[in-house]
Design a protein around this motif. Structure first.
Motif, mmCIF file in Angstrom:
data_model
loop_
_atom_site.group_PDB
_atom_site.id
_atom_site.type_symbol
_atom_site.label_atom_id
_atom_site.label_comp_id
_atom_site.label_asym_id
_atom_site.label_seq_id
_atom_site.Cartn_x
_atom_site.Cartn_y
_atom_site.Cartn_z
ATOM 1 N N ILE A 64 -93.551 -6.468 -7.285
ATOM 2 C CA ILE A 64 -94.162 -6.600 -8.513
ATOM 3 C C ILE A 64 -93.793 -8.146 -9.194
ATOM 4 N N HIS A 65 -94.852 -8.748 -9.474
ATOM 5 C CA HIS A 65 -94.584 -10.156 -10.212
ATOM 6 C C HIS A 65 -94.766 -9.818 -11.910
ATOM 7 N N ALA A 66 -93.781 -10.015 -12.734
ATOM 8 C CA ALA A 66 -93.825 -9.829 -14.068
ATOM 9 C C ALA A 66 -93.906 -11.197 -14.693
ATOM 10 N N VAL A 67 -94.954 -11.518 -15.431
ATOM 11 C CA VAL A 67 -95.299 -13.124 -15.882
ATOM 12 C C VAL A 67 -95.427 -12.860 -17.351
ATOM 13 N N ASP A 68 -94.714 -14.003 -18.220
ATOM 14 C CA ASP A 68 -94.773 -13.935 -19.628
ATOM 15 C C ASP A 68 -94.393 -15.150 -20.198
ATOM 16 N N ILE A 69 -94.631 -15.580 -21.350
ATOM 17 C CA ILE A 69 -94.040 -16.813 -21.706
ATOM 18 C C ILE A 69 -92.560 -16.903 -22.448
ATOM 19 N N ASN A 70 -92.404 -15.466 -23.036
ATOM 20 C CA ASN A 70 -91.179 -15.503 -23.759
ATOM 21 C C ASN A 70 -90.011 -14.782 -23.267
ATOM 22 N N PRO A 71 -89.081 -15.795 -23.078
ATOM 23 C CA PRO A 71 -87.927 -15.184 -22.089
ATOM 24 C C PRO A 71 -87.136 -13.911 -22.809
ATOM 25 N N ALA A 72 -87.101 -13.986 -24.075
ATOM 26 C CA ALA A 72 -86.609 -12.545 -24.599
ATOM 27 C C ALA A 72 -87.163 -11.415 -24.190
ATOM 28 N N TYR A 73 -88.407 -11.367 -24.152
ATOM 29 C CA TYR A 73 -89.217 -10.411 -23.816
ATOM 30 C C TYR A 73 -89.117 -9.819 -22.334
ATOM 31 N N LEU A 74 -88.815 -10.902 -21.466
ATOM 32 C CA LEU A 74 -88.609 -10.784 -20.239
ATOM 33 C C LEU A 74 -87.328 -10.168 -20.031
ATOM 34 N N GLU A 75 -86.179 -10.362 -20.661
ATOM 35 C CA GLU A 75 -84.766 -10.040 -20.699
ATOM 36 C C GLU A 75 -85.010 -8.477 -21.046
ATOM 37 N N GLN A 76 -85.480 -8.167 -22.029
ATOM 38 C CA GLN A 76 -85.961 -6.645 -22.284
ATOM 39 C C GLN A 76 -86.412 -5.924 -21.008
ATOM 40 N N LEU A 77 -87.460 -6.546 -20.421
ATOM 41 C CA LEU A 77 -88.083 -5.810 -19.321
ATOM 42 C C LEU A 77 -87.050 -5.957 -18.053
ATOM 43 N N ASN A 78 -86.191 -6.654 -17.897
ATOM 44 C CA ASN A 78 -85.271 -6.690 -16.934
ATOM 45 C C ASN A 78 -84.354 -5.669 -17.271
ATOM 46 N N GLN A 79 -83.793 -5.341 -18.518
ATOM 47 C CA GLN A 79 -82.903 -4.474 -18.551
ATOM 48 C C GLN A 79 -83.564 -3.150 -18.453
ATOM 49 N N ARG A 80 -84.657 -2.917 -18.744
ATOM 50 C CA ARG A 80 -85.199 -1.628 -18.445
ATOM 51 C C ARG A 80 -85.909 -1.170 -17.138
ATOM 52 N N PHE A 81 -86.318 -2.288 -16.505
ATOM 53 C CA PHE A 81 -86.787 -2.115 -14.914
ATOM 54 C C PHE A 81 -86.202 -2.639 -13.742
ATOM 55 N N GLY A 82 -85.001 -3.452 -14.312
ATOM 56 C CA GLY A 82 -84.474 -4.282 -13.085
ATOM 57 C C GLY A 82 -83.696 -3.393 -12.112
ATOM 58 N N THR A 84 -84.766 -0.068 -11.457
ATOM 59 C CA THR A 84 -85.346 0.901 -10.939
ATOM 60 C C THR A 84 -86.543 0.320 -9.889
ATOM 61 N N LEU A 85 -87.002 -0.888 -10.188
ATOM 62 C CA LEU A 85 -88.096 -1.511 -9.305
ATOM 63 C C LEU A 85 -87.313 -2.558 -8.463
ATOM 64 N N PRO A 86 -86.909 -2.306 -7.221
ATOM 65 C CA PRO A 86 -86.199 -3.208 -6.345
ATOM 66 C C PRO A 86 -87.069 -4.561 -6.146
ATOM 67 N N GLY A 87 -88.283 -4.335 -6.187
ATOM 68 C CA GLY A 87 -89.286 -5.695 -6.017
ATOM 69 C C GLY A 87 -89.685 -6.480 -6.994
ATOM 70 N N LEU A 88 -89.075 -6.310 -8.001
ATOM 71 C CA LEU A 88 -89.401 -6.833 -9.250
ATOM 72 C C LEU A 88 -89.070 -8.378 -9.329
ATOM 73 N N ASN A 89 -89.990 -8.978 -9.439
ATOM 74 C CA ASN A 89 -89.775 -10.514 -9.596
ATOM 75 C C ASN A 89 -90.323 -11.281 -10.740
ATOM 76 N N ILE A 90 -89.659 -11.472 -11.781
ATOM 77 C CA ILE A 90 -89.753 -12.127 -13.291
ATOM 78 C C ILE A 90 -89.936 -13.380 -13.112
ATOM 79 N N GLN A 91 -90.974 -13.793 -13.839
ATOM 80 C CA GLN A 91 -91.224 -15.126 -14.108
ATOM 81 C C GLN A 91 -91.723 -15.543 -15.489
ATOM 82 N N CYS A 92 -90.903 -16.469 -16.208
ATOM 83 C CA CYS A 92 -91.202 -17.239 -17.559
ATOM 84 C C CYS A 92 -91.976 -18.279 -17.401
ATOM 85 N N LEU A 93 -93.241 -18.083 -17.871
ATOM 86 C CA LEU A 93 -94.049 -19.238 -17.464
ATOM 87 C C LEU A 93 -95.091 -19.387 -18.888
#
Length: 209
Positions: A64-82, A84-93
């Motif tokens: 799962i590649h999750a892409v967004d420009i806002n690092p604060a949003y991505l931090e929330q995403l990681n807290q919620r799904f990091g 439970t989704l072992p294949g999660l790859n978060i990218q701030c772009l």
């Protein structure tokens, strides 16, 4: 000029999206795409805080590649799904200037992003990242006699009013056709009397031998 998406607190964004009825609809469209295509790998473009990721079955979708420009949003995403989704790859772009670092993705879901990132820039990038048999799902907002950004009590969203650009369904169809994209289906989903989503399911045209 600083991108306004970097100035909107995630709480304001989430509450605004729920109030205007877009959170549930985007999650449903993403979930429907997961059920239809059963992808082994996905990219959620403009993922924000992760709306829709609760629909992912990690037994089926392992990357799962999750892409967004806002690092604060991505931090929330990681807290919620990091966890439970072992294949999660978060990218701030910043999708206007930063290339995608992944490829060969089975399903790319791009919901309400083309209004903020030049489609002529982003769509070729998405197609390059798509697997030969993969599907690109895009959602754009269609308005009738109303502002693009609905007024709510969360006034930080007003920052987007001068930044967003309406994308016409006909214009997007023409761009996709010019890029040699096969449009498998398109349909409209009403939100209220003045707004609707137009959804495109696309694939790369296979080169005949």
């Amino acid at each position: 000029m600083k991108n306004p998406w970097l100035q909107i607190p995630f709480q304001d964004y989430e509450n605004h999206m729920r109030e205007v009825g877009q959170t549930e609809m985007l999650s449903r469209l993403f979930g429907d795409s997961l059920k239809r295509y059963k992808p082994g790998s996905i990219a959620l473009i403009g993922c924000a805080t992760g709306n829709g990721l609760e629909e992912v079955d990690p037994a089926i979708t392992r990357v799962i590649h999750a892409v967004d420009i806002n690092p604060a949003y991505l931090e929330q995403l990681n807290q919620r799904f990091g966890q439970t989704l072992p294949g999660l790859n978060i990218q701030c772009l910043d999708l206007e200037v930063d290339p995608l670092s992944f490829s060969n993705v089975d399903l790319i879901f791009c919901g309400l992003v083309l209004e903020y990132v030049n489609p002529d820039v982003l769509i070729p990038e998405l197609l390059h990242a798509l697997s030969p048999g993969g599907t690109l799902v895009m959602v754009i907002q269609q308005n009738r006699n109303t502002a693009f950004v609905t007024k709510t009590q969360y006034r930080t969203l007003d920052l987007l009013s001068s930044f967003a650009g309406t994308v016409s369904g006909a214009g997007l169809y023409e761009l996709l056709s010019n890029l040699g994209v096969r449009i498998e289906m398109q349909y409209d989903v009403p939100l209220n009397d003045n707004k609707s989503f137009r959804v495109f399911h696309c694939s790369k045209n296979r080169i005949s031998s």
